[in-house]
Design a protein around this motif. Sequence first.
Motif, PDB file in Angstrom:
ATOM      1  N   GLU A   1      -2.498   7.312  13.185  1.00 11.87           N
ATOM      2  CA  GLU A   1      -1.166   6.641  13.312  1.00 11.87           C
ATOM      3  C   GLU A   1      -0.563   6.358  11.646  1.00 11.87           C
ATOM      4  OE1 GLU A   1      -1.129   4.278  17.539  1.00 11.87           O
ATOM      5  OE2 GLU A   1      -2.453   3.782  15.796  1.00 11.87           O
ATOM      6  N   PHE A   2      -1.427   6.479  10.852  1.00  7.22           N
ATOM      7  CA  PHE A   2      -0.863   6.020   9.398  1.00  7.22           C
ATOM      8  C   PHE A   2      -1.526   7.080   8.223  1.00  7.22           C
ATOM      9  CE2 PHE A   2      -4.868   4.030   9.590  1.00  7.22           C
ATOM     10  CZ  PHE A   2      -5.275   3.664   8.288  1.00  7.22           C
ATOM     11  N   ARG A   3      -0.915   7.096   7.292  1.00  9.48           N
ATOM     12  CA  ARG A   3      -1.368   7.592   5.874  1.00  9.48           C
ATOM     13  C   ARG A   3      -1.199   6.444   4.932  1.00  9.48           C
ATOM     14  NH1 ARG A   3      -3.436  10.210   9.040  1.00  9.48           N
ATOM     15  NH2 ARG A   3      -3.218  12.396   9.294  1.00  9.48           N
ATOM     16  N   TYR A   4      -2.002   6.276   4.082  1.00  9.37           N
ATOM     17  CA  TYR A   4      -1.874   5.284   2.975  1.00  9.37           C
ATOM     18  C   TYR A   4      -2.343   5.943   1.566  1.00  9.37           C
ATOM     19  CZ  TYR A   4      -1.207   0.748   0.880  1.00  9.37           C
ATOM     20  OH  TYR A   4      -0.771  -0.491   0.137  1.00  9.37           O
ATOM     21  N   ASN A   5      -1.586   5.924   0.761  1.00  6.82           N
ATOM     22  CA  ASN A   5      -2.226   6.515  -0.621  1.00  6.82           C
ATOM     23  C   ASN A   5      -1.733   5.498  -1.477  1.00  6.82           C
ATOM     24  OD1 ASN A   5      -3.062   9.254   0.328  1.00  6.82           O
ATOM     25  ND2 ASN A   5      -0.895   9.249   0.882  1.00  6.82           N
ATOM     26  N   ALA A   6      -2.714   5.399  -2.709  1.00  2.00           N
ATOM     27  CA  ALA A   6      -2.511   4.435  -3.770  1.00  2.00           C
ATOM     28  C   ALA A   6      -2.718   5.526  -5.244  1.00  2.00           C
ATOM     29  CB  ALA A   6      -3.435   3.236  -4.041  1.00  2.00           C
ATOM     30  N   TYR A   7      -1.810   5.199  -6.209  1.00  2.00           N
ATOM     31  CA  TYR A   7      -1.755   5.781  -7.460  1.00  2.00           C
ATOM     32  C   TYR A   7      -1.655   5.163  -8.673  1.00  2.00           C
ATOM     33  CZ  TYR A   7       0.013   9.349  -3.931  1.00  2.00           C
ATOM     34  OH  TYR A   7      -0.078  10.065  -2.775  1.00  2.00           O
ATOM     35  N   LEU A   8      -2.156   5.360  -9.674  1.00  2.00           N
ATOM     36  CA  LEU A   8      -2.015   4.864 -11.021  1.00  2.00           C
ATOM     37  C   LEU A   8      -1.342   5.791 -11.962  1.00  2.00           C
ATOM     38  CD1 LEU A   8      -2.864   2.509 -12.879  1.00  2.00           C
ATOM     39  CD2 LEU A   8      -4.916   3.717 -13.417  1.00  2.00           C
ATOM     40  N   CYS A   9      -0.052   5.313 -12.381  1.00  2.00           N
ATOM     41  CA  CYS A   9       0.925   5.831 -13.192  1.00  2.00           C
ATOM     42  C   CYS A   9       0.230   5.951 -14.562  1.00  2.00           C
ATOM     43  CB  CYS A   9       1.934   5.041 -13.262  1.00  2.00           C
ATOM     44  SG  CYS A   9       2.789   5.039 -11.732  1.00  2.00           S
ATOM     45  N   ASN A  10       0.730   7.075 -15.722  1.00  2.00           N
ATOM     46  CA  ASN A  10       0.105   7.343 -16.670  1.00  2.00           C
ATOM     47  C   ASN A  10       0.372   6.184 -17.733  1.00  2.00           C
ATOM     48  OD1 ASN A  10       2.864   7.658 -17.344  1.00  2.00           O
ATOM     49  ND2 ASN A  10       2.928   9.799 -17.924  1.00  2.00           N
ATOM     50  N   ASP A  11       0.999   4.935 -17.450  1.00  2.00           N
ATOM     51  CA  ASP A  11       0.942   4.000 -18.427  1.00  2.00           C
ATOM     52  C   ASP A  11      -0.307   3.204 -18.289  1.00  2.00           C
ATOM     53  OD1 ASP A  11       1.047   2.409 -16.233  1.00  2.00           O
ATOM     54  OD2 ASP A  11       3.033   1.417 -16.822  1.00  2.00           O
ATOM     55  N   GLY A  12      -1.117   3.559 -17.325  1.00  2.00           N
ATOM     56  CA  GLY A  12      -2.272   3.126 -17.086  1.00  2.00           C
ATOM     57  C   GLY A  12      -2.467   1.556 -16.373  1.00  2.00           C
ATOM     58  N   LYS A  13      -1.323   1.140 -15.984  1.00  2.00           N
ATOM     59  CA  LYS A  13      -1.529  -0.138 -15.335  1.00  2.00           C
ATOM     60  C   LYS A  13      -0.310  -0.419 -14.409  1.00  2.00           C
ATOM     61  CE  LYS A  13       1.425  -2.356 -18.977  1.00  2.00           C
ATOM     62  NZ  LYS A  13       1.318  -3.405 -19.797  1.00  2.00           N
ATOM     63  N   THR A  14       0.596   0.521 -13.988  1.00  2.00           N
ATOM     64  CA  THR A  14       1.251   0.715 -13.019  1.00  2.00           C
ATOM     65  C   THR A  14       0.768   1.386 -11.672  1.00  2.00           C
ATOM     66  OG1 THR A  14       3.279   0.467 -14.245  1.00  2.00           O
ATOM     67  CG2 THR A  14       3.957   1.217 -12.139  1.00  2.00           C
ATOM     68  N   PHE A  15       0.846   0.715 -10.795  1.00  2.00           N
ATOM     69  CA  PHE A  15       0.467   1.348  -9.389  1.00  2.00           C
ATOM     70  C   PHE A  15       1.381   1.691  -8.303  1.00  2.00           C
ATOM     71  CE2 PHE A  15      -3.372  -0.920 -11.437  1.00  2.00           C
ATOM     72  CZ  PHE A  15      -4.460  -0.099 -10.900  1.00  2.00           C
ATOM     73  N   VAL A  16       1.426   2.607  -7.699  1.00  2.00           N
ATOM     74  CA  VAL A  16       2.279   2.917  -6.635  1.00  2.00           C
ATOM     75  C   VAL A  16       1.441   3.210  -5.436  1.00  2.00           C
ATOM     76  CG1 VAL A  16       3.823   4.535  -5.807  1.00  2.00           C
ATOM     77  CG2 VAL A  16       4.152   3.981  -8.288  1.00  2.00           C
ATOM     78  N   HIS A  17       1.869   2.361  -4.305  1.00  2.00           N
ATOM     79  CA  HIS A  17       1.322   2.417  -3.027  1.00  2.00           C
ATOM     80  C   HIS A  17       2.369   3.170  -2.065  1.00  2.00           C
ATOM     81  CE1 HIS A  17      -1.960  -0.674  -3.424  1.00  2.00           C
ATOM     82  NE2 HIS A  17      -1.451  -0.264  -4.691  1.00  2.00           N
TER      83      HIS A  17
ATOM     84  N   LEU B   1       1.189 -10.493 -12.463  1.00  2.00           N
ATOM     85  CA  LEU B   1       1.761  -9.207 -12.492  1.00  2.00           C
ATOM     86  C   LEU B   1       2.774  -9.428 -13.504  1.00  2.00           C
ATOM     87  CD1 LEU B   1       2.498  -8.410  -8.773  1.00  2.00           C
ATOM     88  CD2 LEU B   1       0.686  -7.540 -10.275  1.00  2.00           C
ATOM     89  N   GLU B   2       3.055  -8.328 -14.085  1.00  2.00           N
ATOM     90  CA  GLU B   2       4.018  -7.950 -14.866  1.00  2.00           C
ATOM     91  C   GLU B   2       5.386  -7.610 -14.353  1.00  2.00           C
ATOM     92  OE1 GLU B   2       2.991  -5.098 -18.038  1.00  2.00           O
ATOM     93  OE2 GLU B   2       1.420  -6.460 -18.433  1.00  2.00           O
ATOM     94  N   GLY B   3       6.215  -8.856 -13.986  1.00  2.00           N
ATOM     95  CA  GLY B   3       7.305  -8.529 -13.050  1.00  2.00           C
ATOM     96  C   GLY B   3       7.138  -8.475 -11.769  1.00  2.00           C
ATOM     97  N   SER B   4       8.096  -8.577 -10.827  1.00  2.00           N
ATOM     98  CA  SER B   4       7.777  -8.589  -9.359  1.00  2.00           C
ATOM     99  C   SER B   4       7.758  -7.260  -8.668  1.00  2.00           C
ATOM    100  CB  SER B   4       9.072  -9.059  -8.643  1.00  2.00           C
ATOM    101  OG  SER B   4       9.401 -10.280  -9.059  1.00  2.00           O
ATOM    102  N   PRO B   5       6.891  -7.018  -7.748  1.00  2.00           N
ATOM    103  CA  PRO B   5       6.546  -5.690  -7.057  1.00  2.00           C
ATOM    104  C   PRO B   5       8.146  -5.331  -6.752  1.00  2.00           C
ATOM    105  CG  PRO B   5       5.148  -7.437  -6.267  1.00  2.00           C
ATOM    106  CD  PRO B   5       5.990  -8.112  -7.070  1.00  2.00           C
ATOM    107  N   GLU B   6       8.100  -3.917  -6.700  1.00  2.00           N
ATOM    108  CA  GLU B   6       9.327  -3.082  -6.195  1.00  2.00           C
ATOM    109  C   GLU B   6       9.051  -2.600  -4.862  1.00  2.00           C
ATOM    110  OE1 GLU B   6      12.490   0.389  -6.975  1.00  2.00           O
ATOM    111  OE2 GLU B   6      10.609  -0.006  -8.277  1.00  2.00           O
ATOM    112  N   ILE B   7       9.654  -3.036  -3.823  1.00  2.00           N
ATOM    113  CA  ILE B   7       9.473  -2.272  -2.285  1.00  2.00           C
ATOM    114  C   ILE B   7      10.581  -1.653  -1.824  1.00  2.00           C
ATOM    115  CG2 ILE B   7       8.760  -3.162   0.066  1.00  2.00           C
ATOM    116  CD1 ILE B   7       7.380  -5.849  -1.288  1.00  2.00           C
ATOM    117  N   VAL B   8      10.185  -0.412  -1.492  1.00  2.00           N
ATOM    118  CA  VAL B   8      11.421   0.555  -0.921  1.00  2.00           C
ATOM    119  C   VAL B   8      11.156   0.850   0.227  1.00  2.00           C
ATOM    120  CG1 VAL B   8      12.705   2.525  -1.596  1.00  2.00           C
ATOM    121  CG2 VAL B   8      11.958   1.178  -3.462  1.00  2.00           C
ATOM    122  N   VAL B   9      11.919   0.735   1.169  1.00  2.00           N
ATOM    123  CA  VAL B   9      11.600   1.386   2.479  1.00  2.00           C
ATOM    124  C   VAL B   9      12.599   2.688   2.683  1.00  2.00           C
ATOM    125  CG1 VAL B   9      11.902   1.420   4.881  1.00  2.00           C
ATOM    126  CG2 VAL B   9      11.423  -0.692   3.734  1.00  2.00           C
TER     127      VAL B   9
END
Length: 102
Positions: free
Chosen positions: A36-52, A83-91
């Motif tokens: 019922e779900f898929r969840y992936n987490a990634y680390l960007c090439n700056d080495g400290k930004t994550f995308v879920h 955190l460096e800034g607020s998380p960005e949440i996009v639906v």
Amino acid sequence: MIIVKVTYTVKAEFVQENQENIKIFMNDFKNLNSNEFRYNAYLCNDGKTFVHLSHYQNEMIQSTLLEVPSFKSFQEQRDASGLEGSPEIVVMEPVAFSHEIV
């Protein structure tokens, strides 16, 4: 279907701990053994930004995942790390898939 992208940047000294916390909740997510779900987490090439990126079949499975204790612990530790800034949440709205996700 509900699709959510969360992007945030941690301090360099918290990257390793954040990765470990992600692995813990991901293991718990895997143990749910749900299609019922898929969840992936990634680390960007700056080495400290994550995308879920999460895909939920419905609000019920989304609510279930958000209440998993290891996921809540991950969020608390992440937020307390300064955190460096607020998380960005996009639906997002699905347009097309190369294969069925859920």
